[in-house]
Structures are given as structure tokens and as C-alpha cells.
Write an enzyme that holds these catalytic residues in place. Structure first.
Site, short mmCIF file in Angstrom:
data_model
loop_
_atom_site.label_atom_id
_atom_site.label_comp_id
_atom_site.label_asym_id
_atom_site.label_seq_id
_atom_site.Cartn_x
_atom_site.Cartn_y
_atom_site.Cartn_z
N GLU A 215 91.21 64.28 45.70
CA GLU A 215 91.19 62.93 45.12
C GLU A 215 92.36 62.11 45.66
O GLU A 215 93.50 62.59 45.69
CB GLU A 215 91.27 63.04 43.59
N HIS A 216 92.06 60.89 46.07
CA HIS A 216 93.03 59.95 46.65
C HIS A 216 93.59 60.46 47.98
O HIS A 216 94.61 59.98 48.46
CB HIS A 216 94.17 59.62 45.66
N GLY B 213 81.12 51.44 36.49
CA GLY B 213 82.50 51.68 36.08
C GLY B 213 82.71 53.08 35.54
O GLY B 213 83.68 53.35 34.83
N GLY C 182 82.98 55.72 37.53
CA GLY C 182 83.61 56.53 38.57
C GLY C 182 82.60 57.31 39.39
O GLY C 182 82.95 58.35 39.97
N LEU C 183 81.36 56.82 39.44
CA LEU C 183 80.32 57.54 40.18
C LEU C 183 79.83 56.74 41.39
O LEU C 183 78.75 56.99 41.92
CB LEU C 183 79.15 57.90 39.24
N SER C 184 80.63 55.77 41.80
CA SER C 184 80.38 55.01 43.03
C SER C 184 79.10 54.18 43.00
O SER C 184 78.33 54.17 43.98
CB SER C 184 80.36 55.93 44.25
N SER C 185 78.89 53.48 41.91
CA SER C 185 77.74 52.57 41.88
C SER C 185 77.92 51.49 42.95
O SER C 185 76.93 51.01 43.52
CB SER C 185 77.59 51.95 40.49
N SER C 186 79.15 51.11 43.24
CA SER C 186 79.34 50.04 44.24
C SER C 186 78.96 50.51 45.64
O SER C 186 78.30 49.79 46.38
CB SER C 186 80.77 49.50 44.20
N ASP D 250 83.33 57.44 49.46
CA ASP D 250 82.15 57.11 48.66
C ASP D 250 80.97 56.67 49.53
O ASP D 250 79.83 57.10 49.34
CB ASP D 250 82.49 56.00 47.65
#
Ligand code: GLA
Length: 329
Positions: free
Chosen positions: A14-15, A86, A88-92, A136
Site C-alpha cells: 500500500e502506497h 468512496g 476504497g475499491l477504485s470506482s474512479s 488501480d
């Protein structure tokens, strides 16, 4: 023409993506579908509950494609998504990738999947203002059923890593909405660049010692955990997987400071649920979801117990899915 693009959950790493490091994400079954038809003018609509300002994602992708001279015709694109926002599952990323595939196909163009991932990442950075890494958008395009994908974010070399049989992915959404663009995400990225400069390395991937910087210590230790996790998957070492996930969560909580009380509580609650192999926060943090690896035979009992211990949690039992592509009608 219909195109599907899945969301993702990251097992570990992560990150690390914007620090040239390793990540181990999985594409999930929840996804966005873009249905495109020729139209007299560009028109975007959504039949699900899209994020505020969602058109920016689509326009951002269109801009990146035009910059690469892709001759996009006018289209009416209708989006529908089963991904929570929102969480944290990468909808964007799913929005961006489904739009990109629709534009590229309508233009009669072809682009390698990695190029599509890069331009969608660029759209997010430029248009949405989040200085994100490539994880993502990459996984939405490269996911494989029943596999996680190990990606080296420096060389962009990747390989599928099988998830041993009998392990189920359980995602637990705290309901704390995160909007990374307005969170400390961009601050963390800046801190990493400063720590790398102070340590005299190109990126924190290259730091051998942490120089006393907590952010650097997280990146260095997290990269080592990703590689150890891949070995633990290959050896079907469930205890090792659990220990690495716990250490990752702890490092994100204490050294990187991107967890929150709700994520910590969800990870703590999971320890009391049947069949747990390992639990940690997943994605950018500051809210969103945890990922739990659970013995398949206990997955329903695990989910029921977690919902009881954490009222208000939304729990998704899922499996590793394939990456984005054309959806047959
Ligand atoms: C968000 C970003 C990714 C990655 C994760 C944290 O999901 O979009 O690029 O940095 O946070 O691992």
C-alpha cells in the site's frame, strides 16, 4: 458496444506504487459498464449513483486520448456501476477504464493495455487532482480470475500469482467515505519525495535504511512484505499470510498514518471471526474498506459475525475477477 471495467482490492503493498515499489492487487467482481452508441454530440449519462463531478473522469480520459491523436467520434455513453463510491475499491479507475475502452473502440483504434492504464492514471492526476500511482488503473485492465497480480511499479513488469484454493476474499466497508483528492494522500506523496531526496536516492524503493523517516520505513518494509507475501501464497502458508497482513496494517497505522479508528476497529473485530487468515486496511486509507482473507468454508459465518461486531459494516464476499474488456450483450 458495452465495456466492463472492474474495481479492485489490494492484498498488500500500500502506497508503494508512487514510490516505484511492489503491489499485489486483485480485480473484483463489482464493476462499471459503459454502453456507447454513436450520437450527434458527446453525451454522458449514468444510471447508478455516480460520484459528484463524475463527468470530469470521462472528460479527463477523452482529453488524454485526443492528446494521443485518437480520433474519437461523438458518442452517447451510459455508465452503470455496482461499485460502492468512496469505499476504497477504485470506482474512479473503473469509470476511467470503461470510458477509455469505449472511446478507443469507437475510434477504431488499438492501444496496449499498459498505455490505457497510464493515460487513465494521467487523467486522474491532471483532471481530478489526485497524484495517484498506477495500481488501480493497471489492475482494472490486467486482472485475472482467481489470481492476484504482482506489479513492479518501476519496470512495470507483472505476473499473475494464483490465490490458493479455499481462500475467499471478504471486503468490509467501514462506511467512512474517503475522497482521496481532499485527503492527506497528496501530502504523503510529497513527504516521500522529500524523504527520498534527503536519503539521496531516486525513490524510496531504493532506500536501504529509513534514515529515521517513518514514511520511508513503511515503504521499505512494505516492499519486503509484498515479496514475502507472494512466497507465502506459493507455499500456501496461511499463518505467514496473516502475519504479513497484520504487519502491513500496523505499518500503515503507525508509520504511514493513513488508517483511521474505524479501519483499526474493523481489523480488530475480524480477529474474533471464524476462518480468518489475515486482515488489513486496503487502498488509500482515511476510511474505506478492509480486506480479509478467509477460509472459504467459513466465509458466510465470518461475514455474519463481523456484521454483528461492527454494526453498519457493508460486507462483500468476492473472488478475483478478470480485467476490463468488451462485454457481450
Ligand atoms: C489509491 C491510489 C493508488 C495507490 C493506493 C494506495 O488507491 O489511487 O495509486 O497509491 O491509493 O496504495
Amino acid at each position: 458496444m458495452k465495456f466492463r471495467a472492474p474495481g479492485r482490492v489490494n492484498l498488500i503493498g500500500e502506497h508503494t506504487d508512487y514510490n516505484d515499489g511492489f503491489v499485489l492487487p486483485v480485480a473484483i467482481e463489482m464493476q462499471t459498464i459503459a454502453t456507447a452508441t454513436p450520437a450527434p454530440a458527446m453525451q454522458f449519462t449514468s444510471t447508478s449513483n455516480p460520484p459528484a463531478g463524475w463527468e470530469a473522469y470521462v472528460l479527463g480520459v477523452e482529453k488524454q486520448l485526443r492528446r494521443r491523436a485518437v480520433p474519437i467520434p461523438n458518442l452517447a455513453i451510459e455508465f452503470s456501476s455496482t461499485l460502492p463510491l468512496g469505499a476504497g475499491l477504485s470506482s474512479s479507475a473503473a469509470f476511467e477504464v470503461s470510458a477509455a475502452l469505449a472511446f478507443i473502440a469507437a475510434a477504431g483504434f488499438e492501444l496496449p493495455a499498459m498505455e490505457v492504464a497510464k493515460l487513465c492514471q494521467q487523467a486522474e492526476i491532471e483532471t481530478v487532482g489526485l497524484g495517484c500511482g498506477i495500481m488501480d488503473q493497471f489492475i482494472s485492465l490486467h486482472g485475472r480470475a482467481d489470481h492476484a497480480i504482482l506489479l513492479d511499479c518501476r519496470s512495470l513488469a507483472w505476473r499473475p500469482v494464483p490465490i490458493p484454493e479455499g481462500i475467499t476474499l471478504v471486503i468490509a466497508d467501514t462506511g467512512v467515505k474517503h475522497a482521496l483528492a481532499s485527503s492527506e494522500y497528496n501530502t504523503r506523496r510529497k513527504e516521500c519525495e522529500e524523504a527520498a531526496a534527503a536519503l539521496g536516492v531516486k525513490s524510496l524503493r531504493d532506500a536501504i535504511q529509513d534514515g529515521g523517516y517513518k514514511r520511508a520505513r513503511h515503504i521499505v518494509s512494505e516492499n519486503a512484505r509484498v515479496l514475502a507475501f507472494v512466497e507465502a501464497l506459493a507455499a500456501n502458508d496461511r499463518k505467514g499470510l496473516g502475519e504479513l497482513m497484520a504487519a502491513s496494517h500496523e505499518s500503515l497505522r503507525v508509520d504511514y498514518e493513513v488508517s483511521c479508528p474505524e479501519l483499526d476497529a474493523m481489523v480488530a473485530a475480524a480477529q474474533q471471526c471464524p476462518g480468518l487468515i489475515g486482515a488489513r486496511m486496503t487502498g488509500g486509507g482515511f476510511g474505506g474498506s478492509t480486506i480479509n482473507l478467509v477460509e472459504t468454508g467459513e466465509a458466510s459465518a465470518f461475514a455474519a459475525k463481523l456484521a454483528q461486531l461492527y454494526p453498519g459494516a457493508t460486507i462483500h464476499i468476492t473472488r478475483a475477477a478478470s480485467g476490463a474488456g468488451r462485454q457481450n450483450p
